[in-house]
Design an enzyme around this catalytic site. Structure first.
Site, short mmCIF file in Angstrom:
data_model
loop_
_atom_site.label_atom_id
_atom_site.label_comp_id
_atom_site.label_asym_id
_atom_site.label_seq_id
_atom_site.Cartn_x
_atom_site.Cartn_y
_atom_site.Cartn_z
N ALA A 66 0.87 -1.17 0.00
CA ALA A 66 0.00 0.00 0.00
C ALA A 66 0.91 1.23 0.00
CB ALA A 66 -0.88 -0.01 1.23
N GLY A 109 0.55 -4.85 1.13
CA GLY A 109 -0.65 -4.90 0.30
C GLY A 109 -0.42 -5.62 -1.01
N GLU A 112 -0.90 -9.11 -0.21
CA GLU A 112 -2.33 -9.28 0.08
C GLU A 112 -3.16 -9.27 -1.20
OE1 GLU A 112 -1.73 -6.08 3.09
OE2 GLU A 112 -3.16 -7.24 4.25
N GLU A 132 4.50 -4.79 7.31
CA GLU A 132 3.80 -3.64 7.92
C GLU A 132 4.27 -3.37 9.34
OE1 GLU A 132 2.29 -6.16 6.26
OE2 GLU A 132 0.70 -5.39 4.94
C1 LIG Z 1 -0.01 -0.72 5.87
C2 LIG Z 1 -0.61 -1.76 5.08
C3 LIG Z 1 -1.92 -2.23 5.62
C4 LIG Z 1 -0.11 -2.29 4.01
C5 LIG Z 1 1.19 -1.99 3.35
O1 LIG Z 1 1.34 -2.48 2.32
S1 LIG Z 1 2.43 -0.97 4.01
C6 LIG Z 1 3.72 -1.12 2.84
C7 LIG Z 1 4.43 -2.42 2.94
N1 LIG Z 1 5.58 -2.40 2.06
C8 LIG Z 1 6.78 -2.02 2.45
O2 LIG Z 1 7.02 -1.69 3.60
C9 LIG Z 1 7.86 -2.01 1.39
C10 LIG Z 1 8.33 -0.58 1.14
N2 LIG Z 1 9.36 -0.54 0.13
C11 LIG Z 1 10.62 -0.94 0.34
O3 LIG Z 1 11.00 -1.41 1.39
C12 LIG Z 1 11.58 -0.78 -0.79
O4 LIG Z 1 11.05 0.16 -1.68
C13 LIG Z 1 11.85 -2.10 -1.55
C14 LIG Z 1 12.65 -3.06 -0.65
C15 LIG Z 1 10.57 -2.77 -2.02
C16 LIG Z 1 12.71 -1.79 -2.83
O5 LIG Z 1 13.87 -1.07 -2.48
P1 LIG Z 1 14.70 -0.29 -3.61
O6 LIG Z 1 15.86 0.31 -2.94
O7 LIG Z 1 14.96 -1.20 -4.76
O8 LIG Z 1 13.71 0.82 -4.17
P2 LIG Z 1 13.27 2.19 -3.45
O9 LIG Z 1 14.24 3.26 -3.85
O10 LIG Z 1 13.08 1.96 -2.00
O11 LIG Z 1 11.85 2.41 -4.10
C17 LIG Z 1 11.67 3.03 -5.38
C18 LIG Z 1 10.57 4.07 -5.25
O12 LIG Z 1 9.36 3.40 -4.87
C19 LIG Z 1 8.83 4.00 -3.71
N3 LIG Z 1 8.10 2.98 -2.92
C20 LIG Z 1 8.46 1.72 -2.71
N4 LIG Z 1 7.54 1.10 -1.95
C21 LIG Z 1 6.59 2.01 -1.67
C22 LIG Z 1 5.37 1.97 -0.93
N5 LIG Z 1 4.94 0.87 -0.34
N6 LIG Z 1 4.67 3.11 -0.84
C23 LIG Z 1 5.07 4.26 -1.44
N7 LIG Z 1 6.19 4.33 -2.18
C24 LIG Z 1 6.95 3.24 -2.28
C25 LIG Z 1 10.05 4.52 -2.97
O13 LIG Z 1 9.69 5.49 -2.03
C26 LIG Z 1 10.87 5.06 -4.13
O14 LIG Z 1 10.34 6.31 -4.55
P3 LIG Z 1 11.18 7.66 -4.33
O15 LIG Z 1 12.50 7.43 -4.96
O16 LIG Z 1 10.34 8.71 -5.00
O17 LIG Z 1 11.27 7.84 -2.85
#
Ligand SMILES: CC(C)=CC(=O)SCCNC(=O)CCNC(=O)[C@H](O)C(C)(C)COP(=O)(O)OP(=O)(O)OC[C@H]1O[C@@H](n2cnc3c(N)ncnc32)[C@H](O)[C@@H]1OP(=O)(O)O
Length: 258
Positions: A66, A109, A112, A132
């Site tokens: 998400a 998500g 999920e 999460e």
């Molecule tokens: C809360 C509930 C109910 C559900 C959820 O799903 S919470 C989210 C769960 N997911 C995560 O915690 C994963 C978050 N992402 C990461 O840990 C990393 O992005 C990665 C391990 C998947 C990949 O790492 P990598 O270094 O290859 O890439 P990034 O530079 O970190 O990501 C690229 C770009 O995408 C944006 N990003 C990634 N995941 C999310 C996300 N879940 N929500 C919003 N944005 C996301 C990340 O910020 C980056 O964008 P910017 O360069 O503009 O910051």
């Protein structure tokens, strides 16, 4: 092929395909994407010319979760009033079978969403997780429930409490995914599965999905009774006559989907 702002949609061979298309955000599932995916999926579900759905992402990410940036400043009254994530239930409740083709990250998500599908085909480098807990929250799109029903309490607790990621091989071993294939074949294998399903009698495939899905929610006795009732009801359809006639006449069935 139709272009939406967060997804790409196409139809071919009775398969409705939805590709998540927010590559810069690793297909993070924001509210706009949720609305687009679910509206198109509900339309496909009602379309007699569609026999299965295929949901996929990109090479790097099915969906990294998400959208954390969208959620970060939300508060409890707003979350509760909008019933954040409720709309995904409409996807989970589709009657038409759904296949997910997962390459790269399927986290939070994203994992999920994959679990809302009926068949999950994963590339060998796919990564699954419910991280999460690392954000100070818990799964909110059904993960605590669907994951536990798929892999059992021990594995679900491990994933949800530690937030650790697992690879495709482990995901297949514990029953989270249906099949693991080489990364470059994920989409084609998932498409083959979706086309195989779409080539069946639609009401029979829908009732098969309903019967198997009921095992998540009912006792064994209720479930077997439902299965029997669905089985009986299929004898009111032209497709049962056609399927059994085709077998005895040694030919392929021509489904009427009714
Ligand atoms: C809360 C509930 C109910 C559900 C959820 O799903 S919470 C989210 C769960 N997911 C995560 O915690 C994963 C978050 N992402 C990461 O840990 C990393 O992005 C990665 C391990 C998947 C990949 O790492 P990598 O270094 O290859 O890439 P990034 O530079 O970190 O990501 C690229 C770009 O995408 C944006 N990003 C990634 N995941 C999310 C996300 N879940 N929500 C919003 N944005 C996301 C990340 O910020 C980056 O964008 P910017 O360069 O503009 O910051």
């Amino acid at each position: 092929m139709s272009e939406y702002s967060t997804i790409v949609v196409s139809t071919d061979n009775r398969v409705g395909t939805i590709q998540l298309n927010r590559p810069k955000a690793l297909n993070a599932l924001n509210q706009e994407l949720m609305e687009e995916v679910v509206s198109v999926a509900v339309e496909f579900d009602a379309d007699p010319n569609i026999g299965s759905l295929l949901i996929t992402g990109s090479e790097k990410a099915f969906a990294a979760g998400a959208d954390i940036k969208e959620m970060a400043d939300q508060d409890y009254p707003g979350m509760y009033a909008s019933d954040w994530f409720r709309r995904w239930e409409d996807l989970a409740n589709l009657r038409t079978p759904v296949v997910a083709a997962v390459n790269g990250y399927a986290l939070g998500g994203g994992c999920e969403l994959a679990m809302m599908a009926d068949v999950i085909i994963a590339g060998e480098s796919a990564t699954f997780g419910q991280p999460e807990i690392n954000l100070g929250v818990i799964p909110g799109m059904g993960g605590s429930q669907r994951l536990t029903r798929s892999v059992g309490k021990a594995k679900a607790m491990d994933m949800v409490l530690t937030g650790r990621f697992i690879g495709a091989e482990e995901a297949e071993r514990i029953g989270l995914v249906s099949r693991v294939v080489p990364d470059d074949q994920t989409l084609s294998e998932a498409r083959k599965a979706a086309e195989l399903i779409a080539a069946k009698s639609k009401p029979a495939a829908q009732m098969a999905k309903e019967a198997v899905s009921a095992s998540f929610e009912t006792t064994l006795q209720q479930g077997t009774r439902l299965e029997r009732r669905l089985f009986h009801s299929l004898f009111s359809l032209a497709d049962q006559k056609e399927g059994m006639s085709a077998f005895t006449e040694k030919r392929d069935p021509e489904w009427k989907h009714r």
